[in-house]
Design a protein around this motif. Structure first.
Motif, PDB file in Angstrom:
ATOM      1  N   ALA A 411       0.829  -1.205   0.000  1.00 24.24           N
ATOM      2  CA  ALA A 411       0.000   0.000   0.000  1.00 24.24           C
ATOM      3  C   ALA A 411       0.862   1.253   0.000  1.00 24.24           C
ATOM      4  N   ALA A 412       1.952   1.238   0.801  1.00 23.05           N
ATOM      5  CA  ALA A 412       2.841   2.405   0.839  1.00 23.05           C
ATOM      6  C   ALA A 412       3.505   2.618  -0.512  1.00 23.05           C
ATOM      7  N   ILE A 413       3.912   1.516  -1.141  1.00 23.74           N
ATOM      8  CA  ILE A 413       4.539   1.646  -2.459  1.00 23.74           C
ATOM      9  C   ILE A 413       3.530   2.148  -3.477  1.00 23.74           C
ATOM     10  N   GLN A 414       2.298   1.688  -3.408  1.00 22.80           N
ATOM     11  CA  GLN A 414       1.250   2.167  -4.312  1.00 22.80           C
ATOM     12  C   GLN A 414       1.014   3.659  -4.117  1.00 22.80           C
ATOM     13  N   GLN A 415       1.016   4.090  -2.860  1.00 23.30           N
ATOM     14  CA  GLN A 415       0.815   5.513  -2.581  1.00 23.30           C
ATOM     15  C   GLN A 415       1.977   6.331  -3.122  1.00 23.30           C
ATOM     16  N   THR A 416       3.201   5.820  -2.929  1.00 23.42           N
ATOM     17  CA  THR A 416       4.378   6.525  -3.459  1.00 23.42           C
ATOM     18  C   THR A 416       4.336   6.586  -4.974  1.00 23.42           C
ATOM     19  N   LEU A 417       3.953   5.487  -5.599  1.00 20.35           N
ATOM     20  CA  LEU A 417       3.856   5.458  -7.063  1.00 20.35           C
ATOM     21  C   LEU A 417       2.786   6.425  -7.562  1.00 20.35           C
ATOM     22  N   LYS A 418       1.660   6.497  -6.855  1.00 17.55           N
ATOM     23  CA  LYS A 418       0.600   7.430  -7.233  1.00 17.55           C
ATOM     24  C   LYS A 418       1.075   8.874  -7.107  1.00 17.55           C
ATOM     25  N   HIS A 419       1.802   9.150  -6.021  1.00 15.02           N
ATOM     26  CA  HIS A 419       2.344  10.500  -5.827  1.00 15.02           C
ATOM     27  C   HIS A 419       3.339  10.842  -6.932  1.00 15.02           C
ATOM     28  N   LEU A 420       4.141   9.861  -7.319  1.00 13.41           N
ATOM     29  CA  LEU A 420       5.112  10.065  -8.394  1.00 13.41           C
ATOM     30  C   LEU A 420       4.410  10.344  -9.718  1.00 13.41           C
ATOM     31  N   GLU A 421       3.346   9.610  -9.983  1.00 14.78           N
ATOM     32  CA  GLU A 421       2.582   9.823 -11.220  1.00 14.78           C
ATOM     33  C   GLU A 421       1.923  11.203 -11.218  1.00 14.78           C
ATOM     34  N   GLU A 422       1.411  11.606 -10.069  1.00 16.82           N
ATOM     35  CA  GLU A 422       0.797  12.934  -9.976  1.00 16.82           C
ATOM     36  C   GLU A 422       1.837  14.028 -10.203  1.00 16.82           C
TER      37      GLU A 422
END
Length: 739
Positions: A411-422
């Motif tokens: 979940a943390a990696i998904q959140q980091t990836l989402k932040h990176l995409e944003e």
């Protein structure tokens, strides 16, 4: 001679013209002598002044002189009479010397004025005051001689002063106005001649006109009041004394020349205003086309940063402030020109419109260039601001990409990836905005021109355009590098997410397999009440085992995937050390338990099959005779039942040596009781087999007898029905024949 020159003498009332007339319509001149010594010189001056007032026509009718000697001495009276001979011999018609009542009677004999008539040139009579009316009407005499004529000497002096002042000022003003008007007329004919704008009248025409009107109005009012009573009460302000026609003529001439002068002043004012407007217009035009244009021409940069663009904007605001002062002058001049156009002459319209057009063209052109420059600076400021924001976003994104990823969970990696995409999406949007703003700036600069030498000259903006394109290209390259790094980081993070997902799912598979094992031991305890149910339980168990096998295989595949992902990510995982042994251990326990469950169900199925075979074949309820059951079947039931009972008491032994029972002791006891009951039932069937065989034979005999009886009864019923049917048909035919 003017009254102001001898004003102190006039105030002494040495002589006066009361306005009265004799019977020949000649004016009456009164010389009131007093007890004090009379100055002959002052009297002579007074007479000279008074005799200069009447017109020549009035003088031709002659004067009647009243010498009031009642308060004077005889020698003074005589001197005054003789002086009249020298002052006004031709104008004097009659001299009336008013004598005291009894004072001069003896002296008169020594000097008779009537004998001196030829030498003097006029008649002199001595008369008392009460007999003066023999020569002059009472209404023409003042009250001091018993007459009714009203006369105020100081009022007359004041009015005379006003008249002379008005005459002098109006005459002087008329001369000046004539000169001014003629000079203006000459200037209009000779336009090349410079006008003398400083030549102004020394007196205020309005004040002089007001004085004349007041004087004329009072004169007319006094005359009107004098004639209102029906008498001929002439006042000292009569036409012949104040020359009312002269006042009216002066007023008419003054009004005429003043009207012309007003037109001259209007023309002068208009010309002066026009010249002033021309001067101001040229000042505005020269400044805007000179220093103003030079300022715009030198200010062409856009800066290389947001701070530099702000400094340029501040300079531009200062330049706009200077232009605003000249634009304010333009607005004022435009209003003045509009006012002149609405009330101007046709000869000035062309020039005024030309000035207005020239001023408007220059001001609008300069304002347009200022606005264009302001728009360029504003767009450049927005461009640099966007570039700065984009640079900060790229720095932040690069910092995220350069930092090590510390995996905690999926979940943390998904959140980091989402932040990176944003972040990357925001960078793309900012870059698109930067390109749009850069294109706007370049378009504005390509259309930017300056006014030089009477024509538009394009401004060289190659350096600014190269700078903008360089900034956009640099940002694009930085964005591409970040995109490449984002792709690598995205792949790594997706692998991490997949790794955590595989580990999580593998743990879930172990958990599921443990739950299946627990369910197998605790809930899968029934052995069935008959062979059919036992077979169904056996099929159900096979499906249950298939589910467990799929779960185990899924967990093995996930663990193999984690090994591959760990090798790709160059990291270790917990699954390789903990999850796989745990999965294998649970699976072995499940396998042992499943095999034990299969053995028990198979034994139960054999037991129920043999028992049911005995019970079914030996049961008399089927309506057939009992079938003889082989002895081996009884033995099989007994052997399998005992073995099954023994198996129920044995626990499942796992490979690690641990033990586990199926269900609870009560559940096993219930199953054992059911098996024993069935074994007892089979044994009971075996003992009563012979008795049941006899009962079956008797039952078969009774059944055959009952069947024969039922068949006989059916035949009798069929015969009775046939006879009834034949009777009904016969009755039907008889009725038909009767019909």
């Amino acid at each position: 001679m003017e009254a102001t020159n001898i004003l102190p003498i006039l105030k002494k009332r040495l002589a006066f013209l009361s306005g009265g007339k004799d019977r020949r319509s000649g004016l009456i001149l009164t010389i009131p002598l007093c007890t004090e010594q009379t100055s002959m010189e002052e009297l002579s001056s007074t007479l000279d002044y008074l005799l200069g007032i009447p017109s020549d026509k009035c003088k031709a009718r002659g004067f009647t002189v009243i010498v009031d000697g009642r308060k004077s001495q005889w020698n003074i009276v005589k001197t005054v009479v003789l002086m009249l001979q020298n002052v006004i011999p031709a104008e004097v018609s009659l001299v009336c010397v008013v004598k005291p009542d009894e004072f001069w009677d003896k002296k008169v004999t020594h000097f008779c004025f009537w004998k001196e008539k030829d030498r003097l040139g006029f008649e002199v009579i001595l008369v008392s005051a009460n007999k003066l009316t023999r020569y002059i009407e009472p209404c023409q005499l003042t009250d001091e001689f018993g007459g009714s004529l009203v006369y105020d000497h100081m009022d007359w002096v004041n009015k005379r002063l006003v008249f002379e002042k008005f005459t002098k000022e109006s005459t002087s003003l008329l001369d000046e106005l004539v000169v001014i008007n003629e000079s203006e007329k000459s200037n209009q004919l000779d336009k090349e001649r410079p006008p003398d704008c400083n030549f102004l009248p020394s007196l205020d025409p309005e004040t002089v006109l007001q004085t004349g009107h007041e004087l004329l109005s009072e004169l007319q009012q006094r005359r009107f009041n004098g004639s209102e009573g029906g008498g001929v009460a002439w006042s000292p302000m009569d036409d012949e004394l104040l020359a009312q026609p002269q006042v009216m003529k002066l007023l008419d001439s003054l009004r005429e020349q003043y009207t012309k002068y007003q037109e001259v002043c209007r023309q002068r004012s208009k010309r002066s205003q026009l010249e002033e407007i021309q001067t101001k217009v040229m000042q505005v035009v020269n400044w805007l086309e000179g220093p103003g244009t030079e300022q715009l021409r030198t200010q062409w940069g856009i800066g290389d940063s947001i701070r530099a663009s702000q400094a340029l904007q501040q300079k531009h605001e200062e330049m706009e402030s200077q232009h605003s002062e000249w634009f304010a002058v333009y607005v004022e001049l435009n209003q003045q020109i509009a006012a002149l156009l609405s009330a101007g002459d046709e000869e000035d319209l062309v020039e005024l419109k030309g000035l207005q057009q020239q001023l408007s063209d220059v001001c609008y052109r300069q304002a347009s260039q200022l606005e264009s420059r302001q728009n360029v600076l504003q767009s450049a400021h927005e461009f640099h601001g966007t570039a700065q924001d984009l640079s900060q976003q790229l720095d932040g994104l690069l910092g995220m990409l350069c930092a090590d990823v510390v995996p905690t969970d999926g979940a943390a990696i998904q959140q980091t990836l989402k932040h990176l995409e944003e972040k990357l999406k925001s960078v793309e949007g900012s870059l698109a905005g930067l390109r749009e703003k850069g294109q706007v700036v370049m378009d504005q600069m390509s259309n930017q021109t300056t006014w030089s030498y009477g024509k538009d000259v394009p401004i060289e903006n190659k350096e600014n355009i190269d700078h903008i394109q360089g900034v956009m290209e640099d940002m694009h390259l930085r964005k591409q590098r970040c995109e490449d790094m984002v792709d690598v980081r995205r792949l790594k993070m997706l692998q991490m997410v997949q790794l955590f997902k595989c580990e999580e799912d593998a743990s879930q598979a172990v958990e599921w397999l443990g739950e299946l094992l627990d369910a197998l031991l605790k809930t899968h305890i029934r052995l069935g009440d008959d062979a059919q149910e036992t077979k169904a339980l056996l099929e159900k168990h096979k499906k249950f085992v298939d589910v467990a096998q799929s779960t185990y295989d899924y967990g093995r595949q996930l663990l193999q995937a984690t090994v591959v992902l760990c090798q790709s990510l160059r990291c270790t995982t917990r699954s390789s050390g903990d999850t796989l042994p745990h999965l294998n251990r649970v699976w072995k326990q499940f396998t042992v338990t499943s095999e034990e469950r299969v053995h028990r169900l198979e034994m139960a199925c054999s037991f129920h099959t043999a028992a049911e075979k005995v019970l079914v074949q030996a049961s008399p309820e089927q309506g057939d005779l009992p079938v003889e059951v082989e002895q081996e079947t009884y033995e099989e039931v007994e052997t399998v039942g005992k073995a099954l009972l023994d198996r129920l008491t044995v626990p499942v032994i796992f490979p690690d040596g641990s033990e586990q029972y199926f269900g609870s002791p009560g559940d096993m006891a219930s199953s054992a009781v059911h098996i024993r009951d069935k074994m007892k039932l089979v044994e009971g069937r075996k003992l009563t087999l012979h008795e049941e065989d006899e009962d079956v034979e008797q039952l078969q005999y009774d059944q055959i007898h009952d069947q024969d009886k039922e068949l006989q009864d059916d035949q009798e019923l069929q015969e009775v029905d046939k006879e009834l049917l034949d009777g009904e048909e016969l009755e039907l035919e008889t009725d038909t024949q009767k019909s």
